[in-house]
Each structure stands twice: as C-alpha cells, then as structure tokens.
Design a protein around this motif. Structure first.
Motif, PDB file in Angstrom:
ATOM      1  N   THR A 176       0.835  -1.206   0.000  1.00 39.88           N
ATOM      2  CA  THR A 176       0.000   0.000   0.000  1.00 39.88           C
ATOM      3  C   THR A 176       0.867   1.253   0.000  1.00 39.88           C
ATOM      4  N   LEU A 177       1.925   1.244   0.807  1.00 36.74           N
ATOM      5  CA  LEU A 177       2.834   2.389   0.848  1.00 36.74           C
ATOM      6  C   LEU A 177       3.543   2.575  -0.492  1.00 36.74           C
ATOM      7  N   GLN A 178       3.957   1.474  -1.127  1.00 35.46           N
ATOM      8  CA  GLN A 178       4.635   1.543  -2.428  1.00 35.46           C
ATOM      9  C   GLN A 178       3.704   2.138  -3.491  1.00 35.46           C
ATOM     10  N   VAL A 179       2.487   1.630  -3.553  1.00 35.24           N
ATOM     11  CA  VAL A 179       1.528   2.110  -4.558  1.00 35.24           C
ATOM     12  C   VAL A 179       1.173   3.575  -4.299  1.00 35.24           C
ATOM     13  N   THR A 180       0.979   3.921  -3.038  1.00 31.40           N
ATOM     14  CA  THR A 180       0.669   5.313  -2.687  1.00 31.40           C
ATOM     15  C   THR A 180       1.805   6.232  -3.103  1.00 31.40           C
ATOM     16  N   ALA A 181       3.034   5.825  -2.820  1.00 24.41           N
ATOM     17  CA  ALA A 181       4.189   6.643  -3.200  1.00 24.41           C
ATOM     18  C   ALA A 181       4.267   6.816  -4.714  1.00 24.41           C
ATOM     19  N   GLU A 182       3.978   5.753  -5.444  1.00 15.63           N
ATOM     20  CA  GLU A 182       3.997   5.841  -6.910  1.00 15.63           C
ATOM     21  C   GLU A 182       2.939   6.798  -7.441  1.00 15.63           C
ATOM     22  N   ARG A 183       1.796   6.838  -6.767  1.00 17.51           N
ATOM     23  CA  ARG A 183       0.705   7.700  -7.235  1.00 17.51           C
ATOM     24  C   ARG A 183       0.872   9.140  -6.767  1.00 17.51           C
ATOM     25  N   VAL A 184       1.397   9.324  -5.563  1.00 13.58           N
ATOM     26  CA  VAL A 184       1.517  10.664  -4.982  1.00 13.58           C
ATOM     27  C   VAL A 184       2.726  11.419  -5.542  1.00 13.58           C
ATOM     28  N   ALA A 185       3.846  10.732  -5.748  1.00 11.42           N
ATOM     29  CA  ALA A 185       5.074  11.401  -6.204  1.00 11.42           C
ATOM     30  C   ALA A 185       4.875  12.178  -7.505  1.00 11.42           C
ATOM     31  N   PRO A 186       4.234  11.615  -8.536  1.00 12.73           N
ATOM     32  CA  PRO A 186       4.025  12.401  -9.767  1.00 12.73           C
ATOM     33  C   PRO A 186       3.140  13.626  -9.538  1.00 12.73           C
ATOM     34  N   ALA A 187       2.144  13.499  -8.676  1.00 15.91           N
ATOM     35  CA  ALA A 187       1.262  14.640  -8.383  1.00 15.91           C
ATOM     36  C   ALA A 187       2.033  15.751  -7.678  1.00 15.91           C
ATOM     37  N   LEU A 188       2.936  15.383  -6.780  1.00 13.99           N
ATOM     38  CA  LEU A 188       3.743  16.386  -6.083  1.00 13.99           C
ATOM     39  C   LEU A 188       4.684  17.098  -7.048  1.00 13.99           C
ATOM     40  N   ARG A 189       5.278  16.340  -7.959  1.00 12.93           N
ATOM     41  CA  ARG A 189       6.160  16.947  -8.959  1.00 12.93           C
ATOM     42  C   ARG A 189       5.386  17.915  -9.841  1.00 12.93           C
ATOM     43  N   LEU A 190       4.167  17.539 -10.216  1.00 15.07           N
ATOM     44  CA  LEU A 190       3.332  18.400 -11.049  1.00 15.07           C
ATOM     45  C   LEU A 190       2.986  19.685 -10.306  1.00 15.07           C
ATOM     46  N   ASP A 191       2.643  19.574  -9.010  1.00 17.75           N
ATOM     47  CA  ASP A 191       2.325  20.748  -8.201  1.00 17.75           C
ATOM     48  C   ASP A 191       3.520  21.695  -8.116  1.00 17.75           C
ATOM     49  N   ARG A 192       4.716  21.130  -7.931  1.00 15.10           N
ATOM     50  CA  ARG A 192       5.916  21.972  -7.852  1.00 15.10           C
ATOM     51  C   ARG A 192       6.192  22.679  -9.175  1.00 15.10           C
ATOM     52  N   THR A 193       5.975  21.972 -10.267  1.00 15.36           N
ATOM     53  CA  THR A 193       6.196  22.549 -11.590  1.00 15.36           C
ATOM     54  C   THR A 193       5.227  23.713 -11.823  1.00 15.36           C
ATOM     55  N   GLN A 194       3.968  23.490 -11.444  1.00 16.29           N
ATOM     56  CA  GLN A 194       2.961  24.543 -11.627  1.00 16.29           C
ATOM     57  C   GLN A 194       3.220  25.737 -10.714  1.00 16.29           C
ATOM     58  N   ALA A 195       3.688  25.477  -9.522  1.00 13.30           N
ATOM     59  CA  ALA A 195       3.974  26.549  -8.570  1.00 13.30           C
ATOM     60  C   ALA A 195       5.168  27.389  -9.023  1.00 13.30           C
ATOM     61  N   ALA A 196       6.103  26.757  -9.732  1.00 16.29           N
ATOM     62  CA  ALA A 196       7.296  27.473 -10.200  1.00 16.29           C
ATOM     63  C   ALA A 196       6.996  28.391 -11.373  1.00 16.29           C
ATOM     64  N   ARG A 197       5.860  28.189 -12.024  1.00 15.28           N
ATOM     65  CA  ARG A 197       5.531  29.031 -13.200  1.00 15.28           C
ATOM     66  C   ARG A 197       5.021  30.384 -12.802  1.00 15.28           C
TER      67      ARG A 197
END
Length: 197
Positions: A176-197
């Motif tokens: 569960t932790l592995q799958v959650t990390a796989e799903r959450v990590a891309p969303a966090l990267r996307l949020d950081r990218t959008q925040a940097a714009r």
C-alpha cells in the motif's frame, strides 16, 4: 531525497520494525514478528544491496534473539528455539529475500499484472521459507522425539497459515505504501512545476 537516502530510510524502517516485533517470538508483548515480511520487502526495496544488507539483517535478527533469550537468564544455545537447526534460518530468510528481489526485477509499476506477480512471488517465497525453517527445526532440533514424515507434514501445515498471515499483513502494508508513493510522487512533482511558473 536521493535514491540512496530513500533506500537507507527504507532499511532503517525495516530494521526498526524487525527489532520492535521479533521479540514477540519469545515474550508475546511485542507486535507479531515481522521478520518474514522484512526479508521479502527488503529483497524488493533494496535489490542490489543484498551482499551487505542481507547479512546485516540476519545479524540483527540473531542479535535480537540473543538479547531476548539472555534477558530471560537462559543460555542462548540451550534455548528451545535455538539448536543446530537455527542455522536453517539463513537459507530460509534468503528465500524470502530472493522472492522480493525476483519481483523487483520484473516490476514495472502498480498494475493488476504486478499484483498477480506479487501474490505468486510471495506465496512461493513464504512456503519455501516455511519448508526450510520448519523442516530444519522438526528434523534437526532434537525437540521432536520420534520424527516422522506424517508428523512433519502435519506440523508444516499447522504452522504455515499463521506465518503466512502475519507476513501477508505486513507485506500488504508495504505494498500500500509503495503504490501510494507511486501515485503521490508524480502529483507532487506536477504541483511543484505549476507553482514554479
């Protein structure tokens, strides 16, 4: 966090989990023993580090056993759970590590196919571990006065569900932790990218 620091974090969590739970075998106050799941999950999460992590985890497991038995004012080598068969834990836990490592080598991300591989690898690894651990104890510990194949088979089947259930519960949490990390990590990267714009 770098890949190495992530792996060291996982190793620390697994070592702490084993330290906190392994005493259950002897004192029944700790959570159920996570050792089997620790070796399986470590094989998956720390694949490639086996030359030093596997011996480290084995030393930790044996050190915990020695500490718990010594606290009972008993001799380590005279304890019921320790005999010539105790060394059977090395190949038994090695099979758990190998199962996790095999799974990691074929892992492409969370999916139904990967869930099937996980189930297969887990079942084979746990049954093989039980076969070696329980078999060496039954045949070589000297505890069983008159060992027989029928007695060994009954003993194997009696103990397998409990060990498998405990390992499955811990492995399900790790999954569960592995799958959650796989799903959450891309969303966090996307949020950081959008925040940097």
């Amino acid at each position: 966090m770098t890949a190495t620091s992530q792996r060291l974090f996982v190793l620390s969590v697994l070592a702490l989990l084993m330290a906190a739970s392994r005493a259950h075998v002897f004192d029944h106050f700790s959570p159920p023993d996570a050792s089997w799941a620790v070796f399986f999950v470590a094989g998956f999460a720390l694949r490639g580090w086996g030359r030093w992590v596997f011996p480290l985890l084995m030393a930790l497991a044996m050190g915990i056993d020695w500490m718990v038995i010594s606290r009972q004012a008993a001799s380590f080598w005279d304890h019921y759970c320790v005999s010539a068969a105790y060394w059977g834990l090395v190949p038994a836990y090695g099979l758990l590590w190998a199962g996790g490592s095999w799974l990691r080598g074929r892992y492409t991300g969370a999916s139904a196919a990967q869930a099937g591989r996980l189930l297969g690898a887990f079942l084979v690894a746990v049954v093989a571990c039980q076969f070696i651990a329980q078999g060496t104890f039954y045949w070589y510990s000297g505890v069983v006065a008159e060992p027989t194949v029928a007695g060994w088979w009954k003993n194997f089947l009696d103990w397998l569900p409990g060990y498998m259930g405990t390992a499955a519960a811990y492995t399900a949490i790790a999954t569960t932790l592995q799958v959650t990390a796989e799903r959450v990590a891309p969303a966090l990267r996307l949020d950081r990218t959008q925040a940097a714009r």
